[in-house]
Design a protein around this motif. Structure first.
Motif, PDB file in Angstrom:
ATOM      1  N   VAL A   1      74.849  17.598  30.740  1.00  0.00           N
ATOM      2  CA  VAL A   1      73.995  18.769  30.518  1.00  0.00           C
ATOM      3  C   VAL A   1      74.726  20.025  30.967  1.00  0.00           C
ATOM      4  N   ASN A   2      74.196  21.201  30.557  1.00  0.00           N
ATOM      5  CA  ASN A   2      74.834  22.441  30.985  1.00  0.00           C
ATOM      6  C   ASN A   2      74.410  22.808  32.410  1.00  0.00           C
ATOM      7  N   LYS A   3      75.015  23.873  32.921  1.00  0.00           N
ATOM      8  CA  LYS A   3      74.787  24.234  34.320  1.00  0.00           C
ATOM      9  C   LYS A   3      73.335  24.616  34.589  1.00  0.00           C
ATOM     10  N   GLU A   4      72.720  25.308  33.632  1.00  0.00           N
ATOM     11  CA  GLU A   4      71.339  25.746  33.815  1.00  0.00           C
ATOM     12  C   GLU A   4      70.393  24.554  33.955  1.00  0.00           C
ATOM     13  N   ILE A   5      70.544  23.577  33.057  1.00  0.00           N
ATOM     14  CA  ILE A   5      69.682  22.389  33.114  1.00  0.00           C
ATOM     15  C   ILE A   5      69.976  21.579  34.373  1.00  0.00           C
ATOM     16  N   ALA A   6      71.260  21.461  34.720  1.00  0.00           N
ATOM     17  CA  ALA A   6      71.632  20.717  35.929  1.00  0.00           C
ATOM     18  C   ALA A   6      71.006  21.345  37.173  1.00  0.00           C
ATOM     19  N   THR A   7      71.012  22.667  37.223  1.00  0.00           N
ATOM     20  CA  THR A   7      70.409  23.373  38.361  1.00  0.00           C
ATOM     21  C   THR A   7      68.906  23.126  38.413  1.00  0.00           C
ATOM     22  N   GLN A   8      68.258  23.172  37.241  1.00  0.00           N
ATOM     23  CA  GLN A   8      66.816  22.903  37.178  1.00  0.00           C
ATOM     24  C   GLN A   8      66.498  21.484  37.650  1.00  0.00           C
ATOM     25  N   LEU A   9      67.307  20.532  37.212  1.00  0.00           N
ATOM     26  CA  LEU A   9      67.102  19.140  37.609  1.00  0.00           C
ATOM     27  C   LEU A   9      67.236  18.979  39.126  1.00  0.00           C
ATOM     28  N   LEU A  10      68.246  19.620  39.680  1.00  0.00           N
ATOM     29  CA  LEU A  10      68.468  19.501  41.119  1.00  0.00           C
ATOM     30  C   LEU A  10      67.334  20.144  41.911  1.00  0.00           C
TER      31      LEU A  10
ATOM     32  N   LYS B   1      77.643   6.626  44.581  1.00  0.00           N
ATOM     33  CA  LYS B   1      77.676   6.205  43.167  1.00  0.00           C
ATOM     34  C   LYS B   1      78.999   6.660  42.580  1.00  0.00           C
ATOM     35  N   GLY B   2      79.769   5.731  42.038  1.00  0.00           N
ATOM     36  CA  GLY B   2      81.106   6.071  41.568  1.00  0.00           C
ATOM     37  C   GLY B   2      81.962   6.427  42.782  1.00  0.00           C
ATOM     38  N   ASN B   3      82.318   7.699  42.888  1.00  0.00           N
ATOM     39  CA  ASN B   3      82.985   8.167  44.116  1.00  0.00           C
ATOM     40  C   ASN B   3      82.272   9.389  44.683  1.00  0.00           C
ATOM     41  N   LYS B   4      80.988   9.518  44.360  1.00  0.00           N
ATOM     42  CA  LYS B   4      80.240  10.737  44.698  1.00  0.00           C
ATOM     43  C   LYS B   4      79.165  10.488  45.758  1.00  0.00           C
ATOM     44  N   MET B   5      78.943  11.544  46.564  1.00  0.00           N
ATOM     45  CA  MET B   5      77.900  11.516  47.602  1.00  0.00           C
ATOM     46  C   MET B   5      76.566  11.906  46.973  1.00  0.00           C
ATOM     47  N   VAL B   6      75.993  10.999  46.207  1.00  0.00           N
ATOM     48  CA  VAL B   6      74.821  11.344  45.400  1.00  0.00           C
ATOM     49  C   VAL B   6      73.544  11.524  46.229  1.00  0.00           C
ATOM     50  N   ASP B   7      73.585  11.102  47.480  1.00  0.00           N
ATOM     51  CA  ASP B   7      72.401  11.248  48.346  1.00  0.00           C
ATOM     52  C   ASP B   7      72.595  12.324  49.415  1.00  0.00           C
ATOM     53  N   MET B   8      73.668  13.104  49.299  1.00  0.00           N
ATOM     54  CA  MET B   8      73.959  14.112  50.329  1.00  0.00           C
ATOM     55  C   MET B   8      72.821  15.125  50.436  1.00  0.00           C
ATOM     56  N   GLN B   9      72.656  15.683  51.629  1.00  0.00           N
ATOM     57  CA  GLN B   9      71.651  16.723  51.851  1.00  0.00           C
ATOM     58  C   GLN B   9      72.194  18.069  51.367  1.00  0.00           C
TER      59      GLN B   9
ATOM     60  N   ASN C   1      74.949  26.498  50.075  1.00  0.00           N
ATOM     61  CA  ASN C   1      75.274  26.819  48.676  1.00  0.00           C
ATOM     62  C   ASN C   1      76.443  25.990  48.150  1.00  0.00           C
ATOM     63  N   LYS C   2      77.433  25.739  49.013  1.00  0.00           N
ATOM     64  CA  LYS C   2      78.574  24.931  48.589  1.00  0.00           C
ATOM     65  C   LYS C   2      78.116  23.548  48.132  1.00  0.00           C
ATOM     66  N   LEU C   3      77.215  22.946  48.905  1.00  0.00           N
ATOM     67  CA  LEU C   3      76.756  21.598  48.572  1.00  0.00           C
ATOM     68  C   LEU C   3      75.829  21.595  47.361  1.00  0.00           C
ATOM     69  N   VAL C   4      75.039  22.648  47.211  1.00  0.00           N
ATOM     70  CA  VAL C   4      74.193  22.763  46.007  1.00  0.00           C
ATOM     71  C   VAL C   4      75.079  22.853  44.770  1.00  0.00           C
ATOM     72  N   ASN C   5      76.116  23.672  44.834  1.00  0.00           N
ATOM     73  CA  ASN C   5      77.037  23.802  43.697  1.00  0.00           C
ATOM     74  C   ASN C   5      77.744  22.484  43.408  1.00  0.00           C
ATOM     75  N   ARG C   6      78.110  21.788  44.469  1.00  0.00           N
ATOM     76  CA  ARG C   6      78.748  20.478  44.275  1.00  0.00           C
ATOM     77  C   ARG C   6      77.769  19.539  43.583  1.00  0.00           C
ATOM     78  N   GLY C   7      76.508  19.572  44.010  1.00  0.00           N
ATOM     79  CA  GLY C   7      75.496  18.724  43.409  1.00  0.00           C
ATOM     80  C   GLY C   7      75.286  19.020  41.932  1.00  0.00           C
ATOM     81  N   VAL C   8      75.239  20.308  41.595  1.00  0.00           N
ATOM     82  CA  VAL C   8      75.094  20.715  40.196  1.00  0.00           C
ATOM     83  C   VAL C   8      76.243  20.175  39.365  1.00  0.00           C
ATOM     84  N   ASN C   9      77.460  20.310  39.876  1.00  0.00           N
ATOM     85  CA  ASN C   9      78.633  19.821  39.146  1.00  0.00           C
ATOM     86  C   ASN C   9      78.624  18.303  38.992  1.00  0.00           C
TER      87      ASN C   9
END
Length: 272
Positions: A245-254, A217-225, A229-237
């Protein structure tokens, strides 16, 4: 009989007498020509992508077969698709002559058996909906030729990535990609320029297919596994960038939805 380009003598000689700097500079000089050689065959890559895409849209799979370095590159490209694009492990399958043992240690004469590739493929119930790409720097590996011949008999889409023009592998592929990179710095060492060319083509092939299959989606790996931790942080961003949304909400969503795509889609639905 003429010698294949990949087996021709290196234009450099007395390598053992050269300085470290000279060796590295000369290897780099040769490597610069690889991307140009790949550029010349983009129309051929496009043709294979188009044919493969039609099959994969209706449930077909992509298979790679190869021996030695070529086989390892196929296994590598296939193994990176699930974590990068979130696709099943059996969507892109890399098979190497000699089996998985050959990924780490050369298996003697494995590439010379023209019948074995199809036996290996049959373990995956390969069928006419699938796509088979043979990878062979030399363009004449019996293992690869045998697999492509059988696939053609059964009506599969077949392609190849080779580094000599006019060889039997390309002759048995409906969509041949011949990337002629010239003699290697170290004579006959096709793990060098030929291997680099094959890696570039495989990157282009699967990345384009996955984009066209809606895995980006766009230029992002939105379906990546989210396997570290690196990939989780990338996903949050990525969620922050898409939703604001802020980082806390983004983390909750993920954490709740398990993927960037699902998290973003759920949030956007909730605010409308």
């Amino acid at each position: 009989m003429s010698i294949e380009v990949t087996e021709q003598d290196s234009p450099y000689n007395n390598l053992e007498l050269k300085s470290t700097s000279e060796i590295l500079t000369n290897i780099n000089q040769e490597d610069k020509s690889v991307a140009t050689a790949v550029e010349k065959v983009i129309p051929k890559i496009e043709a294979l992508v188009s044919a493969a895409l039609e099959k994969m849209k209706v449930g077909g799979r992509l298979f790679y077969i190869g021996a030695g370095t070529s086989g390892r590159l196929g296994v590598l490209d296939a193994s990176e698709c699930p974590p990068t694009f979130g696709v099943p492990f059996d969507l892109v399958i890399g098979i190497i002559a000699g089996g998985d043992t050959a990924i780490r240690r050369a298996v003697e004469n494995a590439e010379d058996d023209a019948e074995q590739a199809w036996r290996d493929l049959e373990e995956f119930n390969i069928n006419k909906n699938d796509v088979l790409v043979g990878i062979a720097a030399s363009g004449k590996t019996p293992y690869v030729i045998g697999g492509l011949k059988k696939a053609n008999e059964l009506g599969l889409v077949t392609g190849c990535v080779v580094c000599n023009a006019g060889g039997p592998v390309a002759a048995n592929a409906k969509y041949p990609i011949e990337v002629v990179v010239g003699p290697e710095y170290l004579t006959g060492s096709t793990r060098m320029k030929a291997g680099t060319a094959q890696k570039l083509v495989l990157n282009m092939l699967t990345t384009t297919l996955m984009i066209k299959l809606g895995k980006v989606k766009g230029n992002k790996m939105v379906d990546m596994q989210l396997t570290n931790n690196k990939l989780v942080n990338r996903g949050v961003n990525m969620i922050i960038a898409e939703t604001g949304v802020n980082k806390e909400i983004a983390t909750q969503l993920l954490n709740t939805y398990g993927s960037v795509r699902k998290a973003v889609d759920a949030y956007l639905v909730s605010i409308h």
